[in-house]
Scaffold this motif. Structure first.
Motif, PDB file in Angstrom:
ATOM      1  N   LEU A  49       0.822  -1.206   0.000  1.00  0.00           N
ATOM      2  CA  LEU A  49       0.000   0.000   0.000  1.00  0.00           C
ATOM      3  C   LEU A  49       0.861   1.263   0.000  1.00  0.00           C
ATOM      4  O   LEU A  49       0.525   2.249  -0.648  1.00  0.00           O
ATOM      5  CB  LEU A  49      -0.947  -0.001   1.205  1.00  0.00           C
ATOM      6  CG  LEU A  49      -2.092  -1.008   1.133  1.00  0.00           C
ATOM      7  CD1 LEU A  49      -2.900  -0.986   2.422  1.00  0.00           C
ATOM      8  CD2 LEU A  49      -2.976  -0.747  -0.060  1.00  0.00           C
ATOM      9  N   MET A  50       1.987   1.235   0.709  1.00  0.00           N
ATOM     10  CA  MET A  50       2.890   2.393   0.696  1.00  0.00           C
ATOM     11  C   MET A  50       3.507   2.581  -0.685  1.00  0.00           C
ATOM     12  O   MET A  50       3.606   3.696  -1.183  1.00  0.00           O
ATOM     13  CB  MET A  50       3.980   2.237   1.744  1.00  0.00           C
ATOM     14  CG  MET A  50       3.521   2.561   3.142  1.00  0.00           C
ATOM     15  SD  MET A  50       4.868   2.727   4.310  1.00  0.00           S
ATOM     16  CE  MET A  50       5.374   1.034   4.502  1.00  0.00           C
ATOM     17  N   VAL A  51       3.915   1.487  -1.324  1.00  0.00           N
ATOM     18  CA  VAL A  51       4.531   1.579  -2.647  1.00  0.00           C
ATOM     19  C   VAL A  51       3.525   2.066  -3.677  1.00  0.00           C
ATOM     20  O   VAL A  51       3.851   2.871  -4.552  1.00  0.00           O
ATOM     21  CB  VAL A  51       5.119   0.212  -3.063  1.00  0.00           C
ATOM     22  CG1 VAL A  51       5.512   0.197  -4.518  1.00  0.00           C
ATOM     23  CG2 VAL A  51       6.312  -0.126  -2.193  1.00  0.00           C
ATOM     24  N   ALA A  56       3.898   7.184   4.770  1.00  0.00           N
ATOM     25  CA  ALA A  56       4.547   6.872   6.039  1.00  0.00           C
ATOM     26  C   ALA A  56       4.758   8.145   6.844  1.00  0.00           C
ATOM     27  O   ALA A  56       5.194   9.165   6.314  1.00  0.00           O
ATOM     28  CB  ALA A  56       5.877   6.183   5.789  1.00  0.00           C
ATOM     29  N   ASP A  57       4.450   8.093   8.119  1.00  0.00           N
ATOM     30  CA  ASP A  57       4.678   9.214   9.014  1.00  0.00           C
ATOM     31  C   ASP A  57       6.062   9.028   9.630  1.00  0.00           C
ATOM     32  O   ASP A  57       6.269   8.183  10.491  1.00  0.00           O
ATOM     33  CB  ASP A  57       3.597   9.250  10.099  1.00  0.00           C
ATOM     34  CG  ASP A  57       3.668  10.517  10.937  1.00  0.00           C
ATOM     35  OD1 ASP A  57       4.395  11.444  10.533  1.00  0.00           O
ATOM     36  OD2 ASP A  57       2.992  10.572  11.974  1.00  0.00           O
ATOM     37  N   ILE A  74      12.200   4.105  10.577  1.00  0.00           N
ATOM     38  CA  ILE A  74      12.404   3.919   9.151  1.00  0.00           C
ATOM     39  C   ILE A  74      12.696   2.444   8.889  1.00  0.00           C
ATOM     40  O   ILE A  74      13.534   1.837   9.529  1.00  0.00           O
ATOM     41  CB  ILE A  74      13.582   4.797   8.660  1.00  0.00           C
ATOM     42  CG1 ILE A  74      13.241   6.275   8.866  1.00  0.00           C
ATOM     43  CG2 ILE A  74      13.895   4.498   7.205  1.00  0.00           C
ATOM     44  CD1 ILE A  74      14.381   7.203   8.560  1.00  0.00           C
ATOM     45  N   VAL A  75      11.972   1.862   7.938  1.00  0.00           N
ATOM     46  CA  VAL A  75      12.131   0.472   7.581  1.00  0.00           C
ATOM     47  C   VAL A  75      12.970   0.401   6.314  1.00  0.00           C
ATOM     48  O   VAL A  75      12.635   1.012   5.306  1.00  0.00           O
ATOM     49  CB  VAL A  75      10.770  -0.214   7.341  1.00  0.00           C
ATOM     50  CG1 VAL A  75      10.954  -1.645   6.911  1.00  0.00           C
ATOM     51  CG2 VAL A  75       9.924  -0.132   8.591  1.00  0.00           C
ATOM     52  N   VAL A  76      14.085  -0.312   6.380  1.00  0.00           N
ATOM     53  CA  VAL A  76      14.954  -0.473   5.225  1.00  0.00           C
ATOM     54  C   VAL A  76      14.893  -1.930   4.786  1.00  0.00           C
ATOM     55  O   VAL A  76      15.138  -2.826   5.592  1.00  0.00           O
ATOM     56  CB  VAL A  76      16.401  -0.082   5.573  1.00  0.00           C
ATOM     57  CG1 VAL A  76      17.304  -0.298   4.379  1.00  0.00           C
ATOM     58  CG2 VAL A  76      16.467   1.355   6.048  1.00  0.00           C
ATOM     59  N   ILE A  77      14.565  -2.161   3.531  1.00  0.00           N
ATOM     60  CA  ILE A  77      14.504  -3.512   2.985  1.00  0.00           C
ATOM     61  C   ILE A  77      15.770  -3.737   2.183  1.00  0.00           C
ATOM     62  O   ILE A  77      16.059  -3.008   1.242  1.00  0.00           O
ATOM     63  CB  ILE A  77      13.262  -3.690   2.093  1.00  0.00           C
ATOM     64  CG1 ILE A  77      12.001  -3.443   2.907  1.00  0.00           C
ATOM     65  CG2 ILE A  77      13.251  -5.074   1.478  1.00  0.00           C
ATOM     66  CD1 ILE A  77      10.754  -3.441   2.098  1.00  0.00           C
TER      67      ILE A  77
END
Length: 88
Positions: free
Chosen positions: A69-71, A77-78, A84-87
Motif C-alpha cells: 500500500l505504501m509503494v 509513512a509518518d 524507518i524500515v529499510v529492505i
C-alpha cells in the motif's frame, strides 16, 4: 514503478539492470531495486490471490500488505512517529 507490480507479464533482468512489461515497456532499474521489486511482486501476487479467495490476512502477510500500500501510494509513512524500515 507501480506498473511493474500490477500490470501484465513482468520480466526482471538483473544482469542487464532492466525490467520489462509484456516485452513492450522497458525500465532501467538498479540491481537492488530490481530484486526488491521482483520479490515484492511475488509477495503481492500471493497476497492478492489469498484475498480473492475470501480469506483473511495472516500475521506474515500483514506487513507485506502495508508495504504494498505504501509503494502503490495509498498510505504515506509518518516519519516522525514510526521507525524507518529499510529492505535489503
Amino acid at each position: 514503478m507501480a506498473m511493474l507490480l500490477l500490470c501484465g507479464e513482468c520480466e526482471f533482468k538483473i544482469i542487464s539492470d532492466s525490467a520489462s512489461i509484456d516485452r513492450k515497456i522497458k525500465f532501467h532499474i538498479s540491481p537492488k531495486s530490481n530484486i526488491a521489486l521482483k520479490f515484492l511482486r511475488t509477495q503481492l501476487g500471493s497476497l492478492l490471490a489469498h484475498q480473492f479467495r475470501g480469506k483473511g490476512l495472516t500475521t506474515e502477510q500483514i506487513p507485506w500488505n502495508e508495504i504494498a500500500l505504501m509503494v502503490l501510494g495509498k498510505v504515506k509513512a509518518d516519519v516522525q512517529d514510526q521507525p524507518i524500515v529499510v529492505i535489503t
